[in-house]
Every structure is written in structure tokens, then in C-alpha cells.
Design a protein around this motif. Structure first.
Motif, mmCIF file in Angstrom:
data_model
loop_
_atom_site.group_PDB
_atom_site.id
_atom_site.type_symbol
_atom_site.label_atom_id
_atom_site.label_comp_id
_atom_site.label_asym_id
_atom_site.label_seq_id
_atom_site.Cartn_x
_atom_site.Cartn_y
_atom_site.Cartn_z
ATOM 1 N N HIS A 11 0.831 -1.196 0.000
ATOM 2 C CA HIS A 11 0.000 0.000 0.000
ATOM 3 C C HIS A 11 0.870 1.253 0.000
ATOM 4 O O HIS A 11 2.087 1.179 0.184
ATOM 5 N N VAL A 12 0.199 2.387 -0.183
ATOM 6 C CA VAL A 12 0.890 3.672 -0.297
ATOM 7 C C VAL A 12 0.253 4.680 0.651
ATOM 8 O O VAL A 12 -0.972 4.721 0.793
ATOM 9 N N HIS A 13 1.095 5.488 1.278
ATOM 10 C CA HIS A 13 0.682 6.662 2.052
ATOM 11 C C HIS A 13 1.244 7.873 1.311
ATOM 12 O O HIS A 13 2.381 7.830 0.841
ATOM 13 N N LEU A 14 0.461 8.947 1.219
ATOM 14 C CA LEU A 14 0.915 10.121 0.491
ATOM 15 C C LEU A 14 0.776 11.400 1.307
ATOM 16 O O LEU A 14 -0.114 11.512 2.148
ATOM 17 N N THR A 15 1.647 12.365 0.988
ATOM 18 C CA THR A 15 1.476 13.720 1.497
ATOM 19 C C THR A 15 0.411 14.402 0.648
ATOM 20 O O THR A 15 0.077 13.940 -0.456
ATOM 21 N N GLU A 16 -0.088 15.517 1.130
ATOM 22 C CA GLU A 16 -1.077 16.274 0.352
ATOM 23 C C GLU A 16 -0.475 16.729 -0.975
ATOM 24 O O GLU A 16 -1.125 16.652 -2.024
ATOM 25 N N GLU A 17 0.766 17.181 -0.944
ATOM 26 C CA GLU A 17 1.440 17.642 -2.162
ATOM 27 C C GLU A 17 1.552 16.520 -3.194
ATOM 28 O O GLU A 17 1.237 16.700 -4.373
ATOM 29 N N TYR A 19 -0.226 13.753 -3.278
ATOM 30 C CA TYR A 19 -1.575 13.345 -3.672
ATOM 31 C C TYR A 19 -2.083 14.240 -4.808
ATOM 32 O O TYR A 19 -2.611 13.748 -5.807
ATOM 33 N N LYS A 20 -1.889 15.538 -4.661
ATOM 34 C CA LYS A 20 -2.360 16.480 -5.698
ATOM 35 C C LYS A 20 -1.617 16.263 -7.017
ATOM 36 O O LYS A 20 -2.203 16.382 -8.088
ATOM 37 N N ALA A 21 -0.331 15.925 -6.952
ATOM 38 C CA ALA A 21 0.431 15.662 -8.171
ATOM 39 C C ALA A 21 -0.115 14.428 -8.907
ATOM 40 O O ALA A 21 -0.083 14.369 -10.138
ATOM 41 N N LEU A 22 -0.646 13.475 -8.150
ATOM 42 C CA LEU A 22 -1.133 12.231 -8.754
ATOM 43 C C LEU A 22 -2.620 12.267 -9.091
ATOM 44 O O LEU A 22 -3.064 11.636 -10.061
ATOM 45 N N PHE A 23 -3.413 12.957 -8.260
ATOM 46 C CA PHE A 23 -4.873 12.902 -8.404
ATOM 47 C C PHE A 23 -5.527 14.264 -8.647
ATOM 48 O O PHE A 23 -6.759 14.353 -8.661
ATOM 49 N N ASN A 24 -4.696 15.319 -8.815
ATOM 50 C CA ASN A 24 -5.206 16.658 -9.064
ATOM 51 C C ASN A 24 -6.123 17.090 -7.916
ATOM 52 O O ASN A 24 -5.719 16.999 -6.775
ATOM 53 N N ASP A 25 -7.336 17.514 -8.204
ATOM 54 C CA ASP A 25 -8.240 17.996 -7.163
ATOM 55 C C ASP A 25 -9.294 16.971 -6.750
ATOM 56 O O ASP A 25 -10.251 17.309 -6.052
ATOM 57 N N GLY A 62 -5.617 6.225 3.719
ATOM 58 C CA GLY A 62 -5.810 7.565 4.253
ATOM 59 C C GLY A 62 -5.812 7.525 5.758
ATOM 60 O O GLY A 62 -5.853 6.458 6.356
ATOM 61 N N PRO A 63 -5.736 8.680 6.371
ATOM 62 C CA PRO A 63 -5.696 10.001 5.759
ATOM 63 C C PRO A 63 -4.314 10.317 5.190
ATOM 64 O O PRO A 63 -3.363 9.541 5.369
ATOM 65 N N LEU A 64 -4.206 11.472 4.541
ATOM 66 C CA LEU A 64 -2.913 11.907 4.020
ATOM 67 C C LEU A 64 -1.961 12.131 5.192
ATOM 68 O O LEU A 64 -2.386 12.419 6.299
ATOM 69 N N ARG A 65 -0.670 11.972 4.926
ATOM 70 C CA ARG A 65 0.345 12.036 5.984
ATOM 71 C C ARG A 65 1.341 13.160 5.750
ATOM 72 O O ARG A 65 1.301 13.834 4.730
ATOM 73 N N LYS A 66 2.282 13.262 6.669
ATOM 74 C CA LYS A 66 3.355 14.257 6.546
ATOM 75 C C LYS A 66 4.505 13.712 5.709
ATOM 76 O O LYS A 66 5.471 14.433 5.438
#
Length: 187
Positions: A11-17, A19-25, A62-66
Motif C-alpha cells: 500500500h501507499v501513504h501520500l502527502t497532500e502535495e 496526492y495532488k500531483a497524482l490525483f489533481n483535485d 488515508g488520511p494523508l500524511r506528513k
């Protein structure tokens, strides 16, 4: 002491930044809650790739992480042709470089690890089960291929629910499955 087992697939954990690069809005969509409060499996999936190979349909949690982190099994590492270290979540020292691919872009970083075996516990349960000051325990799994795992790290958080996490390689090797009851043994 008996606890419930959770087998953790890649699995994958992502930062908000990231996440936005991969999934846009697109909003992060919850599919189901996990045992640990506030954590969930999302509807979003990514591909993880290296120069050697790609693994598709890897679930985003989720949730998004640091920090962004990709957790795989040793078996997955053979497929991808990399040698990630065994680490506690968030410890990305010497993590392998991997590319995470989403519908709107990709992110490449040193964030791929094999997660350590670990026991989620809160302070009250740690006291109740006399595990104060204990860093690691052993775990006994009884099955057709009974196994004792050593070096199971204890992860304490006030919100945690008592649960043991193993990856798919450890689970498959001992013929264990999510929801099994396993025994914790102090060193």
C-alpha cells in the motif's frame, strides 16, 4: 496475551502535495475503515514502478500524511528489482527509490520500505498487559505451519486499538489470515 491479527498488503501513504500531483483535485474517497481509528482504505489506487517492473492497482491508505511511503513485501521487491530496507513506518533512511504513478502524474522519491512486524497498542493496554518499557515482543501463530516471529516492534499511540500487523509474506508463510487470534510472548 491474545490479540487479533491484521495482514497488510502492499500500500501507499501520500502527502497532500504528492496526492495532488497524482490525483489533481479529486477528493480522497474512503472505501472502508481500517481497525486503527481514523485510518481507512481509499478508492484511489496507483501503480508503483522501477526500471525493472511495475505493480498496478496498489491501494492508497488515508488520511494523508506528513510523508509519502510505499510499503511492499519482500516478494514484491523481487518483482520490482529493488532492495528496500525493513523499517518502522516513517523511518525512510536508505529507503529505495520508486515511482508512484497516478491518473494525473507521477512522483519519484526514496520512500519504499518493507514494514517491520508491529503491534499497535495504547497506553492503557500497555499497562494492562505489563508491556511498559518493552520495545519488542515475540508472536506465536498456531496453524498447520505454526510459527514464532521475533522482533515484533511495539507502536504506542493513545488512539490505537490492540492489533498485530504482519505483511503478506509473514502471513502466508505461517498460513495466517486477518482476524486470526495470535499470542504475544514477552522476551
Amino acid at each position: 496475551m491474545k490479540v487479533l491479527l491484521g495482514i497488510s498488503n502492499r500500500h501507499v501513504h501520500l502527502t497532500e502535495e504528492d496526492y495532488k500531483a497524482l490525483f489533481n483535485d479529486a477528493p480522497l474517497e474512503k472505501v472502508k475503515d481500517l481497525v486503527q481509528p481514523g485510518e481507512f482504505a481509499s478508492n484511489q489506487k496507483v501503480s508503483i514502478k522501477t526500471e525493472k517492473s511495475t505493480i498496478n492497482n496498489v491501494r492508497l491508505l488515508g488520511p494523508l500524511r506528513k510523508y509519502s511511503q510505499v510499503e511492499i513485501s519482500k516478494t514484491d521487491s523481487f518483482t520490482l528489482g529493488i532492495k528496500p530496507p525493513v523499517r518502522n513506518s516513517g523511518d525512510l533512511e536508505n529507503a529505495e527509490k520508486i515511482t508512484i504513478v497516478g491518473p494525473y502524474g507521477e512522483v519519484t522519491k526514496n520512500c519504499c520500505i518493507i514494514a517491520t512486524r508491529h503491534l499497535h497498542i495504547n497506553k492503557e493496554d500497555r499497562i494492562k498487559y505489563n508491556l511498559e518499557g518493552v520495545e519488542k515482543v515475540k508472536v506465536k501463530i498456531e496453524s498447520e505451519k505454526s510459527t514464532i516471529f521475533e522482533d515484533v516492534y511495539i507502536k504506542e499511540n493513545p488512539n490505537y486499538v490492540l492489533e498485530l500487523h504482519l505483511d503478506t509474506d509473514d502471513g502466508n508463510g505461517s498460513l495466517a489470515k486477518t482476524g486470526d487470534e495470535v499470542e504475544i510472548i514477552k522476551y
